[in-house]
Write a protein that holds these residues in place. Structure first.
Motif, PDB file in Angstrom:
ATOM      1  N   GLN A 112      -1.923  -5.918   0.455  1.00 27.17           N
ATOM      2  CA  GLN A 112      -1.999  -5.103   1.474  1.00 27.17           C
ATOM      3  C   GLN A 112      -3.300  -4.197   1.369  1.00 27.17           C
ATOM      4  O   GLN A 112      -2.765  -3.270   0.401  1.00 27.17           O
ATOM      5  N   PHE A 113      -4.166  -4.292   2.009  1.00 20.58           N
ATOM      6  CA  PHE A 113      -5.161  -3.022   1.818  1.00 20.58           C
ATOM      7  C   PHE A 113      -5.870  -2.972   3.280  1.00 20.58           C
ATOM      8  O   PHE A 113      -7.190  -3.012   3.089  1.00 20.58           O
ATOM      9  N   LEU A 115      -6.159  -0.321   5.114  1.00 17.87           N
ATOM     10  CA  LEU A 115      -7.159   0.996   5.010  1.00 17.87           C
ATOM     11  C   LEU A 115      -8.354   0.837   4.350  1.00 17.87           C
ATOM     12  O   LEU A 115      -9.583   1.333   4.583  1.00 17.87           O
ATOM     13  N   LEU A 116      -8.089   0.359   2.950  1.00 19.08           N
ATOM     14  CA  LEU A 116      -9.320  -0.079   2.178  1.00 19.08           C
ATOM     15  C   LEU A 116     -10.383  -0.872   3.106  1.00 19.08           C
ATOM     16  O   LEU A 116     -11.455  -1.074   2.859  1.00 19.08           O
ATOM     17  N   VAL A 119     -12.382   0.603   5.682  1.00 17.03           N
ATOM     18  CA  VAL A 119     -13.508   1.442   4.727  1.00 17.03           C
ATOM     19  C   VAL A 119     -14.533   0.293   4.408  1.00 17.03           C
ATOM     20  O   VAL A 119     -15.730   0.831   4.569  1.00 17.03           O
ATOM     21  N   LEU A 120     -13.947  -0.818   4.149  1.00 18.61           N
ATOM     22  CA  LEU A 120     -15.356  -1.907   3.699  1.00 18.61           C
ATOM     23  C   LEU A 120     -16.123  -2.411   4.912  1.00 18.61           C
ATOM     24  O   LEU A 120     -17.352  -2.734   4.808  1.00 18.61           O
ATOM     25  N   LEU A 122     -16.960  -0.444   7.533  1.00 11.41           N
ATOM     26  CA  LEU A 122     -17.483   0.771   8.072  1.00 11.41           C
ATOM     27  C   LEU A 122     -19.009   0.658   8.059  1.00 11.41           C
ATOM     28  O   LEU A 122     -19.891   0.847   8.947  1.00 11.41           O
TER      29      LEU A 122
END
Lengths: 149, 158
Positions: A112-113, A115-116, A119-120, A122
């Motif tokens: 699970q990522f 939030l990452l 960011v990716l 963005l």
């Protein structure tokens, strides 16, 4: 990206050709063979769907070739923004929204990522916004009266 | 004729550079932390022999399995480790969780009781579905489905 330069037809065709080859390799050839390989190793991985990858790949090729051919012109803006938005959607879909599940040999592994992933994606979302803003900045500058020497 | 880049375009380039820097920093620190935490946990659990993390105690026909793991955090984000098990007939377990700040160390105590160990071991394909969740707060998490029944030992066994 700049909208103030004059670009020759020869340069447009060359850039479009380079974009065509690079995008076919990057978005169709590599994902297809990677997906085919991964489907044998981990059957549940979202990347292992050749048709899905191919459809996105065709759209990427069209948008990036269009952006390269029409570089410096207003008409390139929707191509640039479209390609950027598509890459964000591609990343989101290929990672299952940042929630990957893999089952192999009776063991389930979940990654699970979310939030990452935000960011990716963005840079892609910013690139989609930057294209029209950049065009407006160049257009506004070209309409300004020349500075008094 | 050379065209001058307008100030607005320079500002947009500045924002692009800032966005790229944020992405590089976040991805870099998460990757670094994941690697450091992986090597730390691997060293603690001991890939080699002789580093048992689980112990089994017989209490009549029941067996209590205790798993104690020291969790080091060598990364840059808070490390959360949780061990839990799915409801299984004849098995009661006490989920364990530890939250370790960067540079710290925590101990995870997990206890599980099997009511009738002989019956459990005699049942073909019997397993206790457990979940180990490891999280790099707040960016990423990993969940692994494991068979906690592997820690149940036969009475009088090794």
């Amino acid at each position: 990206m700049s909208f103030g330069r004059r670009v020759t037809m020869r340069k447009r065709v060359t850039s479009a050709g380079v974009a065509l080859v690079a995008n076919v390799v990057l978005w169709i050839v590599i994902p297809y063979y990677l997906g085919a390989y991964l489907s044998g190793v981990v059957p549940d991985l979202a990347l292992a769907i050749p048709a899905f990858v191919f459809e996105f790949g065709v759209l990427f090729v069209i948008l990036d070739v269009g952006a390269a051919f029409f570089q410096g012109m207003a008409v390139s803006v929707p191509f640039i923004s479209g390609a950027a938005l598509l890459s964000a959607a591609y990343l989101w879909l290929v990672t299952d929204g940042g929630d990957l599940q893999v089952t192999a040999a009776g063991t389930t592994i979940g990654l699970q990522f979310q939030l990452l992933l935000y960011v990716l994606v963005l840079p892609s979302l910013w690139a989609a916004l930057r294209a029209p803003l950049s065009y407006l900045a160049w257009r506004g500058a070209s309409m300004e009266p020349p500075a008094v020497p | 004729m050379k065209t001058r880049t307008p100030r607005g375009a320079w500002a947009l380039r500045g924002v692009s550079a800032a966005v790229a820097l944020v992405v590089i920093l976040v991805v870099g620190t998460v990757a670094y932390s994941a690697y450091q935490d992986y090597t730390g946990l691997k060293a603690e659990l001991g890939a080699g022999p002789g580093r048992a993390v689980g112990s089994a105690t017989l209490q009549g026909s029941a067996e209590v399995v205790s798993i104690n793991i020291t969790v080091p955090n060598r990364g840059m984000y808070t490390l959360n480790v949780t061990v839990s098990c799915a409801p299984t007939p004849g098995v009661s377990c006490q989920p364990a969780q530890v939250s370790v700040p960067p540079g710290g160390e925590g101990v995870l105590h997990f206890r599980m009781a099997v009511a009738d160990v002989s019956q459990f071991l005699a049942t073909p394909g019997a397993r206790i579905n457990g979940t180990v969740a490891i999280g790099l707060v707040p960016f990423a998490g990993l969940t692994i489905g494991v068979d906690l029944g592997a820690f149940v030992k036969a009475p009088g066994g090794p």
